[in-house]
Design a protein around this motif. Structure first.
Motif, short mmCIF file in Angstrom:
data_model
loop_
_atom_site.label_atom_id
_atom_site.label_comp_id
_atom_site.label_asym_id
_atom_site.label_seq_id
_atom_site.Cartn_x
_atom_site.Cartn_y
_atom_site.Cartn_z
N TYR A 47 0.86 -1.29 -0.05
CA TYR A 47 0.06 -0.18 -0.04
C TYR A 47 0.81 1.42 0.03
O TYR A 47 0.89 1.93 0.87
CB TYR A 47 -0.96 0.03 1.18
N ASN A 48 1.69 1.25 -1.09
CA ASN A 48 2.56 2.41 -1.11
C ASN A 48 3.64 2.51 -0.26
O ASN A 48 3.99 3.73 0.29
CB ASN A 48 1.71 4.00 -1.34
N SER A 49 4.11 1.28 0.12
CA SER A 49 5.37 1.54 1.03
C SER A 49 6.31 2.31 0.74
O SER A 49 7.01 2.03 -0.63
CB SER A 49 5.49 0.04 1.57
N THR A 50 7.24 2.75 1.40
CA THR A 50 8.58 3.48 0.90
C THR A 50 9.77 2.76 1.60
O THR A 50 10.74 3.29 1.49
CB THR A 50 8.42 4.89 1.54
N ASP A 51 9.51 1.52 2.06
CA ASP A 51 10.79 0.96 2.37
C ASP A 51 11.02 -0.05 1.25
O ASP A 51 10.79 -0.08 0.22
CB ASP A 51 10.31 0.10 3.84
N GLU A 52 11.69 -1.31 1.65
CA GLU A 52 12.44 -2.44 0.57
C GLU A 52 11.39 -3.43 0.32
O GLU A 52 11.92 -4.63 0.25
CB GLU A 52 13.85 -2.78 1.23
N LEU A 53 10.00 -3.24 0.60
CA LEU A 53 9.02 -4.45 0.57
C LEU A 53 9.20 -5.11 -0.71
O LEU A 53 9.13 -6.23 -0.90
CB LEU A 53 7.75 -3.86 0.86
N ASP A 54 9.33 -4.13 -1.94
CA ASP A 54 9.31 -5.14 -3.39
C ASP A 54 10.58 -5.84 -3.48
O ASP A 54 10.30 -6.94 -3.82
CB ASP A 54 9.57 -3.74 -4.32
#
Length: 341
Positions: free
Chosen positions: A46-53
């Motif tokens: 949900y539009n994470s800005t961490d390194e989830l991808d």
């Protein structure tokens, strides 16, 4: 011997800057329930800005290839919206049964089998927690995908944290569904503070000042000032000490209440800043800067608890309105809409 039916179960998880939680919970949740077979795990970025991808595509790629894990991403949300995000991910479920699992939750070994057995025993049910369960697991709900679509999901009119899950339960009950409680062995979560819990929420980011005024030992006025110069104010009442006839009542609660803390008249007054440091309400002007009865709350932990109170109180009022009106279906225009990358 006739084999038992195995419903397809979709475990749905939303993640916005909660990668540290997901690293601990998601692999374990998948491994603990792979033996069930007919299951899918859906993770919404949900539009994470961490390194989830990066983590999903490297560490969890084996499950994606197996068809066990489905990963979707939207970059649209500016803030975390609980009801909307849960609707987005649940609409992507292909299972007969949808189960919301928060990113900090462990579901436990054999959870999928328990869900299947429960729905084989009773058609008109849903699964949830006892309302006295720790807050970190209160969002765990399993329901038929058909029922989710009938209800049109979580009420997206609830913008802040809390009570969107209880509202969903109320509407399932109005639909004629009966609750089956999860055993406690399936209810474990990573502990964290309200500061962490609220960090991506609109109210937490946009509320810039909170002022208090103690009116009586039982009633406190709270004033929330947002960055766009909107202001909300209301009187919070502690029911256990309201109208106490002796000092003993202050220390010993002699009555039980569903909610000990309530908002007077179930409504917030709405106003706005004006340049001379006053706050304007329909009922008149108040001046924070020049009124010694008000003091600003500066402690981060206390601020978080008051922001949580504002969010939960606002949503609780909406939940009670839905229940009073016996409203089963919400989100009349649309729900769970999102553009995926």
């Amino acid at each position: 011997m006739i084999a038992k039916k195995k419903h397809k179960i979709s475990f749905c998880t939303v993640c916005m800057n909660r990668l540290s939680f997901l690293k601990e919970t998601l692999p374990k949740n998948i491994e603990n329930n792979l033996d069930y077979g007919n299951v899918e795990f859906i993770v919404l970025n949900y539009n994470s800005t961490d390194e989830l991808d990066q983590w999903i595509n490297t560490e969890m790629s084996q499950y994606i290839k197996q068809g066990v894990l489905k990963y979707i991403k939207t970059s649209e949300p500016e803030y975390f919206l609980m009801s909307h995000s849960k609707n987005v991910v649940s609409k992507q479920a292909t299972g007969d049964i949808v189960c919301n699992v928060d990113a900090d939750n462990f579901i436990g070994e054999g959870f999928a089998n328990f869900i299947n057995e429960s729905f084989l025993k009773g058609e008109n049910i849903y699964l949830s927690v006892d309302k006295g369960t720790q807050r970190d697991c209160c969002g765990r709900i399993c329901l038929k995908k058909d029922d989710f679509e009938t209800l049109r999901g979580y009420d997206e009119n609830m913008k802040g944290y809390g009570f969107e899950d209880f509202d969903l339960r109320n509407r399932l009950e109005l639909l004629g569904r009966k609750v089956v409680l999860f055993p406690e062995k399936f209810l474990n979560a990573l502990p964290h503070s309200d500061v962490e819990r609220l960090k991506n929420e609109y109210n937490n980011i946009e509320i810039k000042h909170i002022y208090m005024k103690h009116k009586t030992p039982s009633i406190t006025e709270l004033v929330y000032c947002f960055s766009n110069n909107e202001v909300y104010a209301g009187s919070i009442v502690e029911k256990s000490t309201l109208n106490s006839e002796s000092i003993e009542n202050i220390f010993i609660t002699k009555k039980s209440f569903e909610y000990n803390i309530i908002l007077l008249d179930d409504s917030w007054k709405f106003g706005q800043f004006i340049p001379n440091d006053k706050i304007i309400f329909k009922e008149g002007n108040i001046s924070i800067a020049n009124n010694s009865e008000y003091f600003e709350v500066l402690n981060e932990v206390f601020c978080s608890s008051l922001i949580m109170l504002f969010s939960q109180m606002s949503n609780r009022i909406k939940m009670n309105k839905n229940l009073t009106n016996k409203r089963i279906t919400v989100n009349e225009e649309s729900y769970g809409d999102a553009h995926f990358e």
